[in-house]
Design an enzyme around this catalytic site. Structure first.
Site, short mmCIF file in Angstrom:
data_model
loop_
_atom_site.label_atom_id
_atom_site.label_comp_id
_atom_site.label_asym_id
_atom_site.label_seq_id
_atom_site.Cartn_x
_atom_site.Cartn_y
_atom_site.Cartn_z
N GLU A 193 65.78 16.53 36.13
CA GLU A 193 65.12 16.32 37.41
C GLU A 193 65.85 15.13 38.03
O GLU A 193 65.64 13.99 37.61
CB GLU A 193 63.64 16.01 37.23
CG GLU A 193 62.92 15.86 38.56
CD GLU A 193 61.45 15.52 38.41
OE1 GLU A 193 60.63 15.97 39.23
OE2 GLU A 193 61.10 14.77 37.47
N ASP A 248 62.22 14.90 32.77
CA ASP A 248 61.43 14.41 33.89
C ASP A 248 62.03 13.11 34.43
O ASP A 248 62.40 12.22 33.66
CB ASP A 248 60.00 14.17 33.42
CG ASP A 248 59.09 13.65 34.50
OD1 ASP A 248 58.82 14.40 35.45
OD2 ASP A 248 58.66 12.49 34.39
#
Length: 715
Positions: free
Chosen positions: A392, A355
């Site tokens: 990401e 993330d």
């Protein structure tokens, strides 16, 4: 003489020294050693660290850790074994302007704890400061208001070798452990919304039939709800608020305290079905929020070592969550790599999606560096280098947007793919960038392989596929933030009505639109990632940021997928598209189309327009075009069997059309004299083309509107 404090008695009492041995600084955490447990915790600037043993009735026994090596406090406490609840109290300087916030009134979670238990109580007791974050330390004791760490025995893994499925064969499926099975009637009630629910045959059977090869689980690291969310009477649903990077989230256990064993069962069941397990990991920030937030673990042990801080001791916020973990710090590199190895080796997972990964690659909060400390450590590690690594490639700042800039071993979420495909099927863009995206985004990932592009049209944050074609605006009122949260720009349409409708012309257009989106995703070069529920029409009612629910909401009402009302025909459609992808290696190539000449002497990829003419510069720059045809030569696809034999395939013609009714001259090359067989049609509810025989390569067909057609070339 060494000693301990019984906090209830408030007196210092002698403690036999034979019960406390020096131990070792490594490994960090709590590890059972013979008749005792070795405790080891990083707190380099502390004057004293105490391990605090908590009895079942809440009584506390404090034991001084007198050994300090490399800034790590350690010792073996005899008579302590698995199941013992504990925490740490850290004594030392209080200098918040330097980021130093040691306060022994706060019972701290072990950053390396394999299990934690309990939630958060009175927020005031969890804050290390009194009033002003840069004022005096708070005297309030956090015992009884903070989670506790739990001594956990090592659990040996007995499963077979890893699947290690080739990237070009991978189909990702993003899901939430709780929401996915909470309403699944094929799962026993006691297992719904748990790790064991995902291990149920009815669930795994659906994944296998659909064509999923890897599940990407939203965060399963133990997480807590941020105070800003708690104040609205809500709880964190997604889990992007980590409280421990080693402990499985206890809320997903069917039986309290059995989360490790149940996680193993889930992984083993998925592996037995040939499905890999990818974890969405959140190493970029923690649940402690900003400098005025709680002191639950890292902040009270070594805030300058764990977090990016400015010259005034404030958190540097690259994540939008209040703090940023300093991934350039040696202790953080160790923590992240130890965590990853634990999940890969001990827990059996196959890969990780990082993330806001860009935040991990900005030493000191500065410019992004793909060779940053933690990235180098991960890719050089003999265990982690064999895992699937997905970034990401952005953070909460414009400087963090780095799509295409990660290292050779990384794949990346490709939002350029998402946006282009959405806009094309909305009728808002031409074909130039679509060609780049469906061919693997070589312009972004040219130094790697096509599978480095994680293609997606929806994800957990944003509209579902059903909502993407039913809402022009977000409808996030349920989140309690007056609809201010979530993205305002979604490249979505509603086909004339906002939200649900019984108008058959609108519902038909929406269904057709969804099929075109999902078919494009399934049949593009690169690695497709589907969002759970899109294959049967799951809707969140226009909420594009469903990260929270009211605190007392039952699991089955927490954005759970409603399997009973799912569109089975749409599921069959996605299954057919993925079956076609799996059976046709030319549609999932591991190397970029380079205009190379194949063994047949012809180019590997040729683009045509609606008129059947090969695309030239003028055609590529004509943004009014809504039809694109791709001729793929299947004679040199560079894929191999497990035995090393090179695969070959037929030639294919893919027709993408996002406009109204039109006649299309099929784009077969002038050297092709064979016939075309229709294999797939997104205008059909289940993807099956209309009955009919083969047609010649120079045929003209009539399209009634938007859709994706796939033809197999024969002869």
């Amino acid at each position: 003489m060494s000693s301990h404090i019984d906090s209830r008695a408030g007196e210092r009492a002698s403690f036999p020294p034979s019960l406390r041995l020096p131990g070792s600084p490594f490994p960090l955490g709590a590890h059972v050693r013979g008749t005792g447990t070795q405790f080891s915790v990083h707190a380099p600037d502390a004057e004293l660290v105490q391990v605090c043993l908590i009895s079942p009735d809440g009584a506390e026994t404090r034991i001084d850790l007198v050994q300090r090596t490399y800034g790590i406090w350690h010792g073996v406490v005899d008579g302590v074994g698995p199941g013992q609840r504990y925490g740490y109290r850290v004594h030392g300087e209080w200098n918040p302007r330097a980021g130093v916030r040691m306060n022994p009134a706060k019972l701290l979670v072990d950053p390396w704890a394999k299990r934690i238990t309990g939630g958060t109580g009175d927020h005031r007791a969890l804050i290390s400061h009194a009033g002003d974050p840069f004022g005096e330390p708070s005297p309030l004791d956090s015992l009884g208001h903070a989670p506790l760490s739990v001594v956990t025995p090592a659990v040996p893994r007995t499963t077979g070798p890893r699947i290690e499925r080739p990237w070009e064969e991978t189909v990702l499926y993003e899901l939430h452990v709780g929401a996915y099975t909470a309403r699944h009637r094929g799962v026993p009630p006691q297992y719904r919304g748990t790790y064991l629910g995902l291990a149920e045959p009815a669930v795994i059977g659906h994944l296998v039939r659909l064509g999923v090869t890897a599940v990407e689980l939203l965060p399963v690291h133990a997480h807590l709800t941020e105070q800003t969310v708690r104040e609205r009477g809500m709880r964190n649903h997604w889990g992007y608020s980590t409280a421990s990077f080693f402990a499985p989230h206890p809320g997903y256990a069917a039986v309290a305290g059995e989360e490790i064993a149940e996680f193993h069962t889930m992984v083993d069941a998925l592996h037995a079905a040939g499905i890999e397990v990818i974890l969405d990991v959140v190493y970029n920030h923690t649940c402690e929020e900003g400098v005025d937030g709680i002191s639950l673990s890292w902040r009270g042990l070594d805030a300058p070592g764990y977090y990016l801080l400015d010259a005034d001791g404030r958190d540097v916020d690259l994540t939008g969550c209040g703090n940023t973990v300093d991934a350039h710090s040696p202790i953080v590199v160790r923590m992240i790599c130890d965590s990853l190895r634990y999940w890969a080796h001990d827990m059996g997972v196959d890969g990780f999606r990082f993330d806001l990964a860009s935040a991990l690659g900005r030493p000191g909060g500065g410019r992004f560096d793909s060779r940053a400390s933690v990235f180098s450590a991960i890719t050089a590690d003999p265990v982690l280098s064999r895992c699937k690594l997905i970034a990401e490639p952005w953070d909460a700042t414009s400087d963090g947007y780095r799509v295409g800039h990660f290292g050779a071993q990384w794949s990346e979420w490709n939002d350029r793919y998402r946006d282009t495909v959405r806009r094309f099927w909305n009728g808002n863009t031409g074909v130039r960038e679509l060609a780049s995206r469906v061919a693997g985004s070589e312009d972004l990932f040219h130094s790697r392989r096509p599978w480095a592009s994680i293609n997606f049209v929806t994800a957990h944050d944003g509209f579902t596929a059903a909502d993407l074609v039913a809402y022009r605006r977000k409808h996030n009122e349920a989140n309690g933030e007056d609809n201010r949260d979530g993205a305002d720009h979604n490249d979505s349409v509603n086909h004339g009505v906002e939200g649900p409708t019984d108008d058959p012309s609108i519902t038909d257009a929406r269904e057709r639109h969804v099929r075109a989106l999902l078919a494009t995703l399934a049949l593009s070069t690169g690695t497709p990632m589907f969002t759970a529920g899109d294959e049967f029409g799951h809707s969140l009612g226009g909420n594009n940021n469903a990260y929270c629910v009211p605190a007392d909401t039952a699991r089955e009402d927490s954005w759970a997928l409603d399997w009973s009302t799912g569109d089975r025909t749409l599921t069959a459609f996605v299954t057919r598209a993925l079956d076609l992808r799996r059976a046709s290696p030319a549609l999932r190539q591991p190397e970029f189309f380079e205009g190379r000449h194949t063994p047949t002497g012809h180019p590997d990829l040729v683009w045509f327009g609606a008129d059947g003419a090969e695309m030239d510069d003028d055609a590529w720059h004509d943004d009014s075009r809504r039809t694109l045809q791709a001729w793929i030569d299947g004679s040199d696809i560079r894929s191999h069997t497990e035995d090393g034999f090179q695969l070959t395939d037929d030639n294919w013609l893919l027709v993408f059309h996002s406009g109204g009714p039109v006649e299309v001259a099929l784009g077969s090359p002038d050297w092709f004299y064979g016939i075309l067989l229709a294999e797939f049609d997104s205008n059909s509810p289940d993807g099956a083309p209309e009955p009919g025989g083969p047609i010649s390569g120079d045929s003209t067909i009539r399209l009634s509107g938007p859709g994706l057609l796939v033809f197999r070339a024969v002869g």
